[in-house]
Design a protein around this motif. Sequence first.
Motif, PDB file in Angstrom:
ATOM      1  N   LEU A 173      83.288  67.758  55.054  1.00  0.00           N
ATOM      2  CA  LEU A 173      84.507  68.551  55.137  1.00  0.00           C
ATOM      3  C   LEU A 173      85.669  67.908  54.384  1.00  0.00           C
ATOM      4  O   LEU A 173      86.607  68.595  53.982  1.00  0.00           O
ATOM      5  N   GLN A 174      85.607  66.577  54.188  1.00  0.00           N
ATOM      6  CA  GLN A 174      86.663  65.879  53.454  1.00  0.00           C
ATOM      7  C   GLN A 174      86.324  65.694  51.977  1.00  0.00           C
ATOM      8  O   GLN A 174      87.164  65.279  51.190  1.00  0.00           O
ATOM      9  N   THR A 175      85.077  65.990  51.590  1.00  0.00           N
ATOM     10  CA  THR A 175      84.632  65.797  50.210  1.00  0.00           C
ATOM     11  C   THR A 175      84.719  67.113  49.454  1.00  0.00           C
ATOM     12  O   THR A 175      84.364  68.161  49.990  1.00  0.00           O
ATOM     13  N   ASP A 176      85.187  67.059  48.221  1.00  0.00           N
ATOM     14  CA  ASP A 176      85.202  68.262  47.400  1.00  0.00           C
ATOM     15  C   ASP A 176      83.781  68.811  47.331  1.00  0.00           C
ATOM     16  O   ASP A 176      82.839  68.065  47.050  1.00  0.00           O
ATOM     17  N   PRO A 177      83.591  70.101  47.581  1.00  0.00           N
ATOM     18  CA  PRO A 177      82.226  70.665  47.601  1.00  0.00           C
ATOM     19  C   PRO A 177      81.463  70.473  46.289  1.00  0.00           C
ATOM     20  O   PRO A 177      80.249  70.280  46.310  1.00  0.00           O
ATOM     21  N   SER A 178      82.147  70.504  45.170  1.00  0.00           N
ATOM     22  CA  SER A 178      81.471  70.300  43.885  1.00  0.00           C
ATOM     23  C   SER A 178      80.894  68.895  43.789  1.00  0.00           C
ATOM     24  O   SER A 178      79.751  68.697  43.356  1.00  0.00           O
ATOM     25  N   ILE A 179      81.674  67.914  44.207  1.00  0.00           N
ATOM     26  CA  ILE A 179      81.191  66.532  44.195  1.00  0.00           C
ATOM     27  C   ILE A 179      80.074  66.368  45.223  1.00  0.00           C
ATOM     28  O   ILE A 179      79.090  65.665  44.985  1.00  0.00           O
ATOM     29  N   GLY A 180      80.182  67.040  46.355  1.00  0.00           N
ATOM     30  CA  GLY A 180      79.128  66.999  47.367  1.00  0.00           C
ATOM     31  C   GLY A 180      77.809  67.545  46.836  1.00  0.00           C
ATOM     32  O   GLY A 180      76.740  66.973  47.099  1.00  0.00           O
ATOM     33  N   VAL A 181      77.858  68.636  46.090  1.00  0.00           N
ATOM     34  CA  VAL A 181      76.638  69.224  45.520  1.00  0.00           C
ATOM     35  C   VAL A 181      75.995  68.265  44.526  1.00  0.00           C
ATOM     36  O   VAL A 181      74.780  68.042  44.549  1.00  0.00           O
ATOM     37  N   LEU A 182      76.798  67.687  43.641  1.00  0.00           N
ATOM     38  CA  LEU A 182      76.258  66.752  42.651  1.00  0.00           C
ATOM     39  C   LEU A 182      75.699  65.492  43.311  1.00  0.00           C
ATOM     40  O   LEU A 182      74.641  64.993  42.924  1.00  0.00           O
ATOM     41  N   THR A 183      76.406  64.989  44.314  1.00  0.00           N
ATOM     42  CA  THR A 183      75.924  63.807  45.030  1.00  0.00           C
ATOM     43  C   THR A 183      74.608  64.119  45.743  1.00  0.00           C
ATOM     44  O   THR A 183      73.668  63.318  45.710  1.00  0.00           O
ATOM     45  N   GLY A 184      74.538  65.295  46.354  1.00  0.00           N
ATOM     46  CA  GLY A 184      73.295  65.703  47.011  1.00  0.00           C
ATOM     47  C   GLY A 184      72.150  65.824  46.025  1.00  0.00           C
ATOM     48  O   GLY A 184      71.022  65.429  46.313  1.00  0.00           O
ATOM     49  N   GLY A 185      72.415  66.346  44.825  1.00  0.00           N
ATOM     50  CA  GLY A 185      71.379  66.446  43.799  1.00  0.00           C
ATOM     51  C   GLY A 185      70.869  65.087  43.364  1.00  0.00           C
ATOM     52  O   GLY A 185      69.656  64.870  43.240  1.00  0.00           O
ATOM     53  N   LEU A 186      71.790  64.154  43.152  1.00  0.00           N
ATOM     54  CA  LEU A 186      71.396  62.809  42.747  1.00  0.00           C
ATOM     55  C   LEU A 186      70.623  62.117  43.870  1.00  0.00           C
ATOM     56  O   LEU A 186      69.601  61.471  43.626  1.00  0.00           O
TER      57      LEU A 186
END
Length: 199
Positions: free
Chosen positions: A53-66
């Motif tokens: 909830l505190q992380t930008d969703p775009s960065i969250g998606v990329l981090t999840g992919g990695l």
Amino acid sequence: CANRMGLVRDCDLQRALAYSSYDLAWLTPVVFPLSMSLFTQGISWMLLWRERLQTDPSIGVLTGGLLLVETFFGVFCICSCLANFVTRDYVGGETACGFQGWYAGWYVFSQLPMLAAMGIITGQAVRRGSDTLPSPKQCALGVIVVLIAAAFIAALPFLGVSHYSFPKDYCSTDLQDRPYAALFLLDFLFTAGCIAWGP
């Protein structure tokens, strides 16, 4: 080394079939780094979920992919290593070598673009603010395209292009063979260019 147009070069297949796993020496090069990486990946997944909830969703998606790429490789790698250690043999023959070569290739060809995307997006967020980032849907589409493209590239030996090799203890894409050497060089140069010049 002759190749009979199979998944694995003949000499590499013979090495895999004659393989005898390490004794306790495998603890240092295999078990310790792999178990530590899987442990830290578990913590990373937990933190990604906890701070979503505190992380930008775009960065969250990329981090999840990695993290997906890293975790997928780590789990399959430690399972293969444990099976080989328990039997003191290369378990599964050519079929297992083909699968292991595929997932190792998928890791190699998906990790670099994912790292480049993370670097670009993080740099963009720091320089311009998170409101200028691509949308989470665009990031998810980018992750999916990278993962599918890497899966296809890693599967080239199943399509009769190139082969997998067994250099010592593990099957992987043969980066010394021209198709994979060229693809890896392009992947590396593209990633380096993305990181050097940014978005």
